[in-house]
Design an enzyme around this catalytic site. Structure first.
Site, mmCIF file in Angstrom:
data_model
loop_
_atom_site.group_PDB
_atom_site.id
_atom_site.type_symbol
_atom_site.label_atom_id
_atom_site.label_comp_id
_atom_site.label_asym_id
_atom_site.label_seq_id
_atom_site.Cartn_x
_atom_site.Cartn_y
_atom_site.Cartn_z
ATOM 1 N N GLU A 26 0.895 -1.162 0.000
ATOM 2 C CA GLU A 26 0.000 0.000 0.000
ATOM 3 C C GLU A 26 0.930 1.208 0.000
ATOM 4 O OE1 GLU A 26 -2.669 0.408 3.456
ATOM 5 O OE2 GLU A 26 -2.390 2.566 3.232
ATOM 6 N N LYS B 197 -11.311 0.230 7.197
ATOM 7 C CA LYS B 197 -9.979 0.500 7.768
ATOM 8 C C LYS B 197 -10.214 1.173 9.111
ATOM 9 C CE LYS B 197 -5.939 3.465 7.220
ATOM 10 N NZ LYS B 197 -4.559 3.070 6.950
HETATM 11 C C1 3PG Z 1 -1.568 3.759 8.218
HETATM 12 O O1 3PG Z 1 -1.690 4.721 7.490
HETATM 13 O O2 3PG Z 1 -2.219 2.739 8.020
HETATM 14 C C2 3PG Z 1 -0.701 3.848 9.414
HETATM 15 O O3 3PG Z 1 0.057 4.986 9.424
HETATM 16 C C3 3PG Z 1 0.117 2.670 9.707
HETATM 17 O O4 3PG Z 1 0.390 2.780 11.051
HETATM 18 P P1 3PG Z 1 1.774 2.315 11.666
HETATM 19 O O5 3PG Z 1 2.807 3.197 11.037
HETATM 20 O O6 3PG Z 1 1.612 2.536 13.151
HETATM 21 O O7 3PG Z 1 1.961 0.883 11.318
#
Ligand code: 3PG
Length: 202
Positions: A40, A128
């Site tokens: 992603e 999400k």
């Molecule tokens: C996202 O956009 O999904 C998050 O920023 C991911 O979160 P993390 O960096 O704490 O894994």
């Protein structure tokens, strides 16, 4: 393979931030070598579009989507390059409408019942849940799921190899997203991807 089925096979969606184009190929290669060919690629940096283009052209074995998409213009660009799914931190109705037109899965962020009701209205049943740990983690998702039995969740924000198994143990988790496996050198990325895949399979 169909996009949702591809993600469900791995259950982990790496959230990728590229600060410069020269990071793109080594990191994507490391993810593939670690056995986690999903990215992603987030619109948090100026090179996101170019990175998506490279990923799709040069890594056909990967499932490439766009993340942190906050408007229709970014979604149009990513889909134009061939992104297979779109993720947003919040729920964007204009992005949802575009993805529906194109038949592309849209995983928009929701943390409240009202937001989930909007997502359902657009036919989006994978939510999400971001930032997951700040909004109460599993306990909050379980409370929301009681009201919305048809939805499943993609929690992100505060997830790592330490709590991944706990999230994946709940059957309403579609997959877990995060950036923890993307930190460090390509060798470290490869190892952390392999570890994430191993935890998800166990
Ligand atoms: C996202 O956009 O999904 C998050 O920023 C991911 O979160 P993390 O960096 O704490 O894994």
């Amino acid at each position: 393979m169909e996009t949702k089925a591809f993600i469900q096979q791995y259950k982990v969606v790496p959230v990728v931030v590229f600060n410069a184009i020269d990071e793109v190929r080594p990191k994507l290669q490391a993810m593939c070598d670690g056995g986690l060919p999903i990215a992603e690629i987030t619109y948090r940096t100026a090179c996101a579009g170019d990175a998506i283009k490279i990923a799709i052209e040069e890594f056909p074995q990967m499932l490439v989507g766009a993340g942190t998409v906050i408007n229709r213009q970014q979604a149009e660009e990513a889909l134009g390059y061939g992104a297979k799914f779109i993720v947003s931190p919040g729920f964007s109705e204009e992005v949802a409408a575009l993805c529906n037109e194109r038949g592309i899965p849209y995983l928009g962020g929701c943390v409240t019942p009202t937001e989930i009701m909007t997502a359902i209205r657009y036919g989006c049943n994978i939510i999400k849940f971001f930032p997951c740990s700040n909004y109460g983690g599993l306990a909050t998702m379980k409370a929301l799921a009681a009201a919305f039995p048809a939805v499943t969740f993609l929690p992100t924000g505060g997830i790592s190899d330490k709590n991944l198994a706990e999230y994946l143990a709940w059957d309403k988790i579609f997959a877990v997203g995060g950036s923890w496996m993307m930190k460090g050198t390509p060798e470290e990325v490869k190892e952390k991807c392999a570890q994430a895949v191993a935890i998800a399979k166990s």
